[in-house]
Enzyme design. Structure first.
Site, short mmCIF file in Angstrom:
data_model
loop_
_atom_site.label_atom_id
_atom_site.label_comp_id
_atom_site.label_asym_id
_atom_site.label_seq_id
_atom_site.Cartn_x
_atom_site.Cartn_y
_atom_site.Cartn_z
N ARG A 1 0.85 -1.19 0.00
CA ARG A 1 0.00 0.00 0.00
C ARG A 1 0.88 1.24 0.00
NH1 ARG A 1 -1.77 1.08 4.75
NH2 ARG A 1 -2.79 -0.90 5.15
N TYR B 1 -17.13 18.14 -16.10
CA TYR B 1 -17.52 16.73 -16.02
C TYR B 1 -18.50 16.54 -14.87
CZ TYR B 1 -17.22 11.79 -14.91
OH TYR B 1 -17.53 10.48 -14.60
N ASP C 1 -8.28 20.16 -13.90
CA ASP C 1 -8.57 18.85 -14.49
C ASP C 1 -8.21 18.96 -15.96
OD1 ASP C 1 -9.65 16.61 -15.71
OD2 ASP C 1 -11.46 16.59 -14.48
N LYS D 1 -8.55 7.87 -19.59
CA LYS D 1 -8.84 8.41 -20.92
C LYS D 1 -7.58 8.32 -21.81
CE LYS D 1 -12.94 9.47 -19.28
NZ LYS D 1 -13.22 8.65 -18.13
N1 PLP Z 1 -12.59 14.33 -15.27
C1 PLP Z 1 -13.08 14.30 -16.50
C2 PLP Z 1 -12.97 15.53 -17.36
C3 PLP Z 1 -13.70 13.15 -17.00
O1 PLP Z 1 -14.21 13.15 -18.24
C4 PLP Z 1 -13.79 12.01 -16.16
C5 PLP Z 1 -14.47 10.77 -16.63
O2 PLP Z 1 -15.17 10.77 -17.63
C6 PLP Z 1 -13.26 12.07 -14.89
C7 PLP Z 1 -12.65 13.25 -14.46
C8 PLP Z 1 -13.34 10.89 -13.94
O3 PLP Z 1 -12.39 9.93 -14.28
P1 PLP Z 1 -12.54 8.37 -13.98
O4 PLP Z 1 -13.65 7.87 -14.84
O5 PLP Z 1 -11.21 7.81 -14.32
O6 PLP Z 1 -12.86 8.24 -12.52
#
Ligand code: PLP
Length: 380
Positions: free
Chosen positions: A53, A105, A177, A202
Site C-alpha cells: 500500500r 464533467y 482537471d 482516458k
Molecule cells: N474528469 C473528466 C474531465 C472526466 O471526463 C472524467 C471521466 O469521464 C473524470 C474526471 C473521472 O475519471 P474516472 O472515470 O477515471 O474516474
C-alpha cells in the site's frame, strides 16, 4: 520541478528509462508483491519498501513517467480519476470554501456538491472561462479553485495563468482537471496551476482497459500536497501494479495517438461546422470558437480529441443519429483509440446540456471512414 532533458515523445516512448535491469529485459516487469522482505537483522532489504500500500516499484515507474511528462515536482497515481479528484477536495477543511467551474464533467460536479454539503464547505460554481465572473468569485477568500480545461462537454477554455493569479489572490490553490488535454498537450503546472489532475482512464492510457487517475504538483512541500500524499498512503487509494504496468505501455504511444486523434477531431469539427443537419460544433480548434486564441497558447500539437456537436432537431434527431452510427461506439468515456459518442443529456438532464448535443471522443481510425459514418447517420 522535474525537468527531463528529453522531449515528451522521447520520455513516453522510452518509459522515462524504465527497463528490467535484473532480467535484462527492454521493458520493465510487473512487481506484484504486496509485502517486502526484512533480513535476519529485521532491517528492510530495501529501505524504501515495506508494504504494497504505497511502496510498489511498478506504480512508482508509471508515476515517474507522468512526473517527467508533466514537468512536475511530484506525481501520484490513484485507482480512478474520481479518486484523484476527491483527494484534492479532501484537502479543504470543514467550513472552508471552494470555487468550482460550472459545466464541467458531471461526476466531479455531483461529487463536489455532495462532499461540500456534508462538510459544511461553501461551494460557488462559476463559468471560469469568463474571467470577470471568476474574479468576482475569487474576491472572497477560498481554499480551492477547481477548473477543467478544455471542459467536458462544453469545450470551454479557461485561461490557466489568469485563474492561477485570481486563485492565489483569494488564498486558494488552483487545481486543473486536464483530462481532455494530457500532459504532452498542455502542462498546466507551467501556466501556474498548483495541482493538475487527469483521468488517466482516458487518453493517457488510451486503450479503454484501465481505470486510473493522476495528480501532479508544482510544490511537493506544500500543505495541500503533503495532505494528499499522506491520505493516499494511509487511506490506501492505491492503483494496482497490473494497471500501472498497462498504463506505462499505453503512455509510450501517447504523443502519437494524440496527434492523430486531434487531427481527426479537427477534420470532423471543420466538416460538421458547415453540415446542413448540424446547429453548432464546439471545438477549440475552430477559428470562431471563443477560446481559439487561448487554446492555441495553452495547447500544443492540436486541440484535443473531444468535441461536441448540437444537431438540428433536438433530442429526437440526436438519438436517431447515434442509433445509425456504425463505427462510433455508443458508450460513455473518452480518449481511447476507438471513437465513441454519447448523448450527454440522457446522463445529466438537469445540467443545461442541450438535448440535441452529442459528445464525440475521436479515435485513430481513418478520417474518411469516420466522416462517412457521421454523414450517413446525420442524413438518416
Ligand atoms: N474528469 C473528466 C474531465 C472526466 O471526463 C472524467 C471521466 O469521464 C473524470 C474526471 C473521472 O475519471 P474516472 O472515470 O477515471 O474516474
Amino acid at each position: 520541478m522535474n525537468k527531463s532533458p528529453f522531449k515528451s515523445e522521447t520520455i513516453a516512448a522510452q518509459a522515462a528509462g524504465a527497463v528490467d535491469a535484473a532480467g535484462a529485459g527492454v521493458v520493465p516487469g510487473i512487481q506484484p508483491a504486496t509485502t517486502f522482505l526484512r533480513g535476519p537483522d529485521n532491517a528492510l532489504l530495501r529501505g524504501d519498501k515495506i508494504y504494497g500500500r504505497d511502496d510498489n516499484d511498478t506504480v512508482r515507474q508509471a508515476e515517474e513517467i507522468l512526473n517527467q511528462l508533466e514537468g512536475a515536482a511530484a506525481t501520484l497515481l490513484f485507482p480512478s480519476g474520481m479518486a484523484a479528484a476527491a483527494a484534492v477536495f479532501r484537502t479543504v477543511s470543514n467550513g472552508g470554501r471552494v470555487v468550482l467551474q460550472s459545466g464541467i464533467y458531471w461526476g466531479v460536479t455531483k461529487w463536489a456538491q455532495d462532499f461540500c454539503a456534508r462538510r459544511d464547505i461553501m461551494l460557488d460554481q462559476v463559468d471560469a472561462s469568463d474571467l470577470d465572473a471568476l474574479s468576482t468569485a475569487c474576491a472572497q477568500p477560498a481554499d480551492l479553485v477547481w477548473i477543467e480545461v478544455p471542459s467536458n462537454p462544453w469545450l470551454k477554455i479557461t485561461d490557466i495563468a489568469a485563474a492561477s493569479d485570481l486563485a492565489h489572490r483569494a488564498g486558494a490553490i488552483l487545481a486543473v482537471d486536464g483530462t481532455a488535454a494530457p500532459p504532452t498537450m498542455t502542462q498546466a503546472l507551467q501556466f501556474g496551476a498548483d495541482i493538475v489532475m487527469h483521468s488517466a482512464t482516458k487518453a493517457i492510457n488510451g486503450h479503454t482497459d484501465v481505470l486510473a487517475g493522476v495528480l501532479s504538483c508544482a510544490d511537493a512541500g506544500s500543505a495541500a500536497w503533503q495532505a494528499i500524499a499522506l491520505d493516499r498512503h494511509d487511506a490506501g487509494a492505491i492503483i494496482g501494479p497490473f494497471e500501472a504496468w498497462l498504463l506505462m505501455r499505453g503512455i509510450r504511444t501517447l504523443p502519437l495517438r494524440l496527434e492523430r486523434m486531434s487531427a481527426n477531431a479537427q477534420a470532423i469539427a471543420e466538416y460538421l461546422a458547415t453540415h446542413d443537419r448540424v446547429e453548432a460544433v464546439w471545438y477549440p480548434g475552430l477559428r470562431d470558437h471563443p477560446g481559439y486564441e487561448l487554446a492555441k497558447r495553452q495547447m500544443q500539437g492540436g486541440f484535443g480529441y473531444m468535441l461536441s456537436v448540437v444537431v438540428n432537431g433536438g433530442e429526437t434527431a440526436a438519438l436517431a443519429a447515434i442509433g445509425r452510427l456504425s463505427l462510433f461506439h455508443r458508450a460513455t468515456s473518452l480518449g481511447g483509440v476507438e471513437s465513441l459518442v454519447e448523448h450527454r443529456h440522457s446522463i445529466e438532464p438537469h445540467s443545461g446540456i442541450p438535448p440535441g448535443l452529442l459528445r464525440l471522443s475521436v479515435g485513430i481510425e481513418h478520417i474518411d471512414d469516420l466522416i462517412a459514418d457521421l454523414d450517413q447517420a446525420l442524413r438518416g
